[in-house]
Motif scaffolding. Structure first.
Motif, short mmCIF file in Angstrom:
data_model
loop_
_atom_site.label_atom_id
_atom_site.label_comp_id
_atom_site.label_asym_id
_atom_site.label_seq_id
_atom_site.Cartn_x
_atom_site.Cartn_y
_atom_site.Cartn_z
N SER A 163 3.67 10.01 -9.50
CA SER A 163 3.24 10.10 -10.90
C SER A 163 2.30 11.29 -11.07
O SER A 163 2.33 11.99 -12.08
CB SER A 163 2.58 8.80 -11.34
N PHE A 164 1.50 11.54 -10.05
CA PHE A 164 0.59 12.69 -10.13
C PHE A 164 1.39 13.99 -10.19
O PHE A 164 1.13 14.86 -11.02
CB PHE A 164 -0.36 12.71 -8.92
N PHE B 191 1.71 6.53 -6.77
CA PHE B 191 0.52 7.30 -7.14
C PHE B 191 0.78 8.79 -6.99
O PHE B 191 0.54 9.59 -7.91
CB PHE B 191 -0.63 6.87 -6.22
N LEU B 192 1.34 9.18 -5.86
CA LEU B 192 1.60 10.60 -5.60
C LEU B 192 2.67 11.13 -6.55
O LEU B 192 2.50 12.19 -7.16
CB LEU B 192 2.04 10.78 -4.14
N ALA C 273 2.17 19.15 -17.12
CA ALA C 273 1.11 19.94 -17.76
C ALA C 273 1.28 21.42 -17.44
O ALA C 273 1.12 22.28 -18.31
CB ALA C 273 -0.26 19.45 -17.27
N PHE C 274 1.65 21.67 -16.19
CA PHE C 274 1.81 23.07 -15.78
C PHE C 274 2.92 23.76 -16.58
O PHE C 274 2.74 24.86 -17.10
CB PHE C 274 2.13 23.11 -14.28
N PHE D 196 0.02 30.95 -19.88
CA PHE D 196 -0.51 31.65 -18.71
C PHE D 196 0.25 32.95 -18.50
O PHE D 196 -0.34 34.00 -18.26
CB PHE D 196 -0.39 30.76 -17.46
N LEU E 248 3.07 14.30 -13.67
CA LEU E 248 2.10 14.66 -14.73
C LEU E 248 1.60 16.09 -14.55
O LEU E 248 1.51 16.86 -15.51
CB LEU E 248 0.90 13.71 -14.68
N PHE E 249 1.28 16.40 -13.32
CA PHE E 249 0.71 17.71 -13.02
C PHE E 249 1.71 18.82 -13.35
O PHE E 249 1.38 19.79 -14.02
CB PHE E 249 0.33 17.77 -11.53
N PHE F 237 4.06 22.85 -19.46
CA PHE F 237 3.68 22.93 -20.88
C PHE F 237 2.87 24.18 -21.16
O PHE F 237 3.04 24.83 -22.18
CB PHE F 237 2.89 21.67 -21.25
N TYR F 238 1.98 24.52 -20.24
CA TYR F 238 1.10 25.66 -20.49
C TYR F 238 1.59 26.94 -19.83
O TYR F 238 0.94 27.97 -19.91
CB TYR F 238 -0.31 25.34 -19.98
N ARG G 80 0.83 -1.20 0.00
CA ARG G 80 0.00 0.00 0.00
C ARG G 80 0.87 1.26 0.00
O ARG G 80 0.62 2.20 -0.75
CB ARG G 80 -0.91 -0.02 1.22
N PHE H 88 2.32 1.74 -3.36
CA PHE H 88 1.32 2.29 -4.28
C PHE H 88 1.12 3.79 -4.04
O PHE H 88 1.11 4.59 -4.97
CB PHE H 88 -0.03 1.57 -4.12
N ASN H 89 0.96 4.14 -2.76
CA ASN H 89 0.73 5.56 -2.44
C ASN H 89 1.84 6.45 -2.97
O ASN H 89 1.59 7.51 -3.53
CB ASN H 89 0.63 5.74 -0.92
N ILE H 90 3.08 6.00 -2.78
CA ILE H 90 4.22 6.80 -3.23
C ILE H 90 4.19 6.93 -4.75
O ILE H 90 4.30 8.04 -5.30
CB ILE H 90 5.55 6.13 -2.77
#
Lengths: 444, 311
Positions: free
Chosen positions: B13-14, B10-11, B21-22, B29, B17-18, B24-25, B3, B6-8
């Motif tokens: 990768s988020f 999950f966090l 995206a930030f 902005f 990715l986040f 990239f844009y 668990r 997974f949490n690590i």
């Protein structure tokens, strides 16, 4: 304009990120269900209006519960169909006199009955007065320590009351919500339900939505002491709490209204008490299968929500605590309703100012990533609570999520917008969604 | 254990990715924000070199009786191509906004000036004339634009250039955008730095204030409602943007009062323009030089009348 939009978006991000990561980092894998040493006495209230197709299924759930210290009170709220006769035939009812406190001023009761077959099941037959009125009639005779409200289209899971009972061992818990799962998402026996992910898209979308709503949102709200709705489908209250707030108000969002009444009671009288979600207490409910039914249900929810906000407009932060007020106004109203309405006007606004295309695309991308993670988190939390799908189903879920976000989920925007507009236009016109009466689970 | 892993993941990768995206844009902005911001008050447009032509005074070699006693100063705001006209350019009575002149009309008007042999003056020539130090042909005209709309660059500039005309553009310098912008006739867009640099061979840029093209809530123009010191401070910012090119100013909305004139004199402007619909003649009072507005409903006949009429 741009600054305001980005400001609101930032708040949106903050809420969404906490909804994902607070549960992910706080929920541990489920252990064997603990059983409390003592079963508190429980009255289960089941208001029923034209429920001939499903009322027996609901009772069947109560009859097979792993719990003994309970009574069930079915309130036939002037059904126009065969609900009462079906109850009479199957329960073998006998008229009784029960101590009625008559504190709740519900519409006139025609009779009180008890089942000869199942002496702990009672039936109130009354003139139609709406769900809140029916619940009040039930509260009037309910004398157990805890009162559970259960929708007639919902079936309690085998250990649901044990889980609730355990939660109320904590004296500070004044009310608690159970988790509502979508019945169509399970097969096999109610005693050992097996989750599947094969139904039509409209149902699969609702399955993920319910997971998200209960296992992410309500769980996070529990941590923040800011529960804003204990679902009417399956809620549990201390008997005195329901009485002290004067029972239910006759409105379509009677469950949210009751939650806010109790929040207000906590703020004024029971400081330090709390409302929680009990993730181990589960009931199964039948969700709308067709677009029209779903539309009617969601429009009703949205109208109920706006009605409640309007009713409590002067109470926020004063009579209601800070955290629930904040969640209601910011998360539910500002981000839920206003955002959805803005989403409808955004394309129009974009046509007028094309220099913001990239900004919109940027916000969309981030929202998309966030939504994917949210759904995955919901499925993971579910798994920790024992809802484990097969490998094949998990791959189906992974394929479904990215598509669902840009298809079915957009329906939410439609419902919220239309519901709000309709509410503002006509406050009285409520439709009841049709029951299908198909059960996918059995007691065999 | 599983668990936590997974949490690590999950966090992490988020976050990846986040932030991906930030990043990239991020530029988009940043751009959007700088578009909303005023042009920095300590920066200049750096157009000194390409505005050198504005110092030149031509020799007209005129005979007695061929010189002008008074000359029209034309005032334009927006020039919009006929095909770009849409509902936003109309007022509530369904008339084209007064400040919008169709490009086809503008072309006809410039054609007329050309055909009639008008001398289109630059600001130095006009200034010398108005101070009675210099004689100009009877058919002389000064062309001015107010506010510095982007369409001055995309629509008016090519037309002016094709006839070899020059014009004064009174720009609200704070509204100039540092980033290149896409022309959108539906928007109120102003010159970008790029537009200024690419049209400074035709336009002579002068100030229309830094950011005082505004009214208070009760409708008073800033130049009337604000104190002398505030006006001077605004004008100084504007001149910083304009490399201190302080020959002329046009009062926003044509509104001014005694204090505003004093502020303009204090800063050291040589001439100031209003809107009065009459021709300008040499005078001692060169801080209230009248201009004639060319509006959307002017036919070519009206235009002629404004040029040649006795007013």
């Amino acid at each position: 304009m741009l600054l305001t939009t980005l400001g609101i978006y930032l708040v949106f991000l903050l809420f969404r990120i906490s909804y994902i990561f607070i549960p992910i980092f706080s929920v541990k894998n489920k252990k064997e269900l603990l059983i409390s040493s003592k079963e508190k006495s429980i009255s289960v209230l089941v208001p029923a209006y034209n429920e001939e197709k499903i009322i027996l299924n609901c009772l069947k759930g109560i009859q097979t519960l792993n719990y003994t210290n309970l009574e069930a009170i079915v309130i036939n709220d002037g059904s126009k169909d065969e609900t009462f006769n079906i109850l009479n035939d199957n329960l073998n009812l006998k008229p009784i006199n029960r101590l009625v406190r008559d504190e709740m001023l519900s519409k006139s009761v025609k009779g009180y009955y008890q089942s000869r077959h199942y002496p702990y099941i009672f039936v109130i037959d009354k003139v139609n007065g709406g769900k809140a009125d029916a619940l009040n009639a039930g509260i009037d005779i309910a004398d157990k320590e805890l009162i559970i409200t259960l929708d007639a289209d919902s079936v309690l899971e085998y250990n649901a009351l044990q889980a609730m009972n355990l939660a109320f061992d904590n004296k500070q818990v004044i009310a608690a919500g159970g988790v509502v799962q979508i019945g169509q998402g399970f097969r096999g026996s109610y005693l050992k339900p097996k989750p599947i992910f094969i139904s039509k898209g409209l149902i699969r979308f609702q399955i993920i939505q319910y997971f998200t709503d209960f296992y992410l949102h309500k769980l996070t709200q529990t941590k923040m002491n800011s529960i804003t709705v204990i679902s009417g489908a399956f809620g549990a209250f201390r008997n005195y709490a329901l009485r002290e707030v004067g029972g239910y108000r006759n409105t379509v969002g009677e469950d949210m209204d009751m939650t806010l009444r109790i929040q207000s009671l906590i703020k004024t009288k029971y400081k330090g008490f709390k409302m929680i979600l009990v993730p181990e207490a589960i009931c199964f409910t039948e969700c709308p299968q067709t677009f029209n039914d779903l539309y009617n249900q969601r429009i009703r929810w949205q109208k109920a929500f706006i009605d409640c906000i309007w009713y409590y407009k002067f109470s926020f932060f004063r009579k209601l605590g800070f955290a629930p007020s904040l969640f209601l106004l910011v998360d539910s109203l500002l981000l839920g309703t206003l955002n959805a309405i803005m989403m409808v006007f955004l394309p129009l606004a974009l046509l007028l100012s094309p220099q913001y295309y990239m900004i919109s695309l940027g916000l969309f991308t981030i929202t998309y990533i966030l939504s994917c993670y949210q759904s995955i988190a919901a499925i993971m939390i579910c798994k920790r609570f024992g809802v484990v799908y097969s490998k094949g189903d998990y791959s189906k879920i992974l394929l479904f999520i990215p598509l669902e976000i840009i298809s079915y989920r957009l329906l939410g925007i439609l419902f919220v917008t239309v519901g709000t507009v309709l509410y503002l236009k006509n406050k009285e016109d409520w439709k009841v969604s049709r029951r299908v009466g198909v059960s996918y689970q059995t007691y065999d | 254990m599983k668990r936590y892993l997974f949490n690590i993941i999950f966090l992490m990768s988020f976050i990846i990715l986040f932030s991906g995206a930030f990043m990239f844009y991020y530029d988009d902005f940043a751009k959007a924000f700088s578009r909303n911001a005023l042009f920095s008050e300590d920066k200049s447009f750096k157009i000194k070199e390409c505005q050198r032509w504005t110092d030149d005074i031509r020799e007209f070699n005129l005979m007695i009786g061929e010189t002008a006693e008074k000359i029209p100063v034309l005032m334009y705001h927006r020039i919009i191509d006929d095909s770009d006209i849409s509902d936003v350019h109309f007022n509530e009575n369904n008339n084209l906004l007064e400040t919008v002149v169709l490009k086809s009309e503008f072309e006809k008007q410039m054609q007329y000036l050309h055909d009639e042999g008008y001398a289109v003056l630059n600001l130095q020539e006009f200034l010398s004339f108005i101070k009675n130090e210099f004689e100009v042909p009877e058919k002389s005209v000064l062309i001015t634009f107010d506010d510095g709309f982007k369409d001055n660059f995309t629509e008016a500039y090519p037309v002016l250039k094709s006839y070899g005309f020059t014009a004064v553009d009174f720009i609200v310098t704070g509204l100039v955008s540092e980033q290149k912008t896409e022309y959108d006739p539906r928007e109120f867009q102003y010159f970008s730095l790029h537009d200024i640099k690419n049209s400074c061979d035709v336009f002579q840029f002068q100030t229309h204030t830094y950011n005082f093209h505004q009214r208070t809530e009760d409708g008073k123009a800033f130049l009337v409602s604000k104190s002398k010191e505030e006006i001077k401070s605004d004008l100084k910012k504007s001149l910083q943007n304009l490399n201190n090119a302080k020959i002329a100013i046009a009062y926003p909305y044509g509104s001014y009062d005694k204090e505003a004139i004093e502020a303009v004199k204090d800063i050291g402007f040589n001439v100031a323009f209003t809107v009065q619909g009459i021709k300008a003649k040499p005078s001692k009072d060169i801080y209230e030089v009248p201009r004639i507005a060319i509006t959307s409903d002017d036919s070519i006949g009206d235009f002629r009348q404004k040029l040649e009429g006795e007013h």
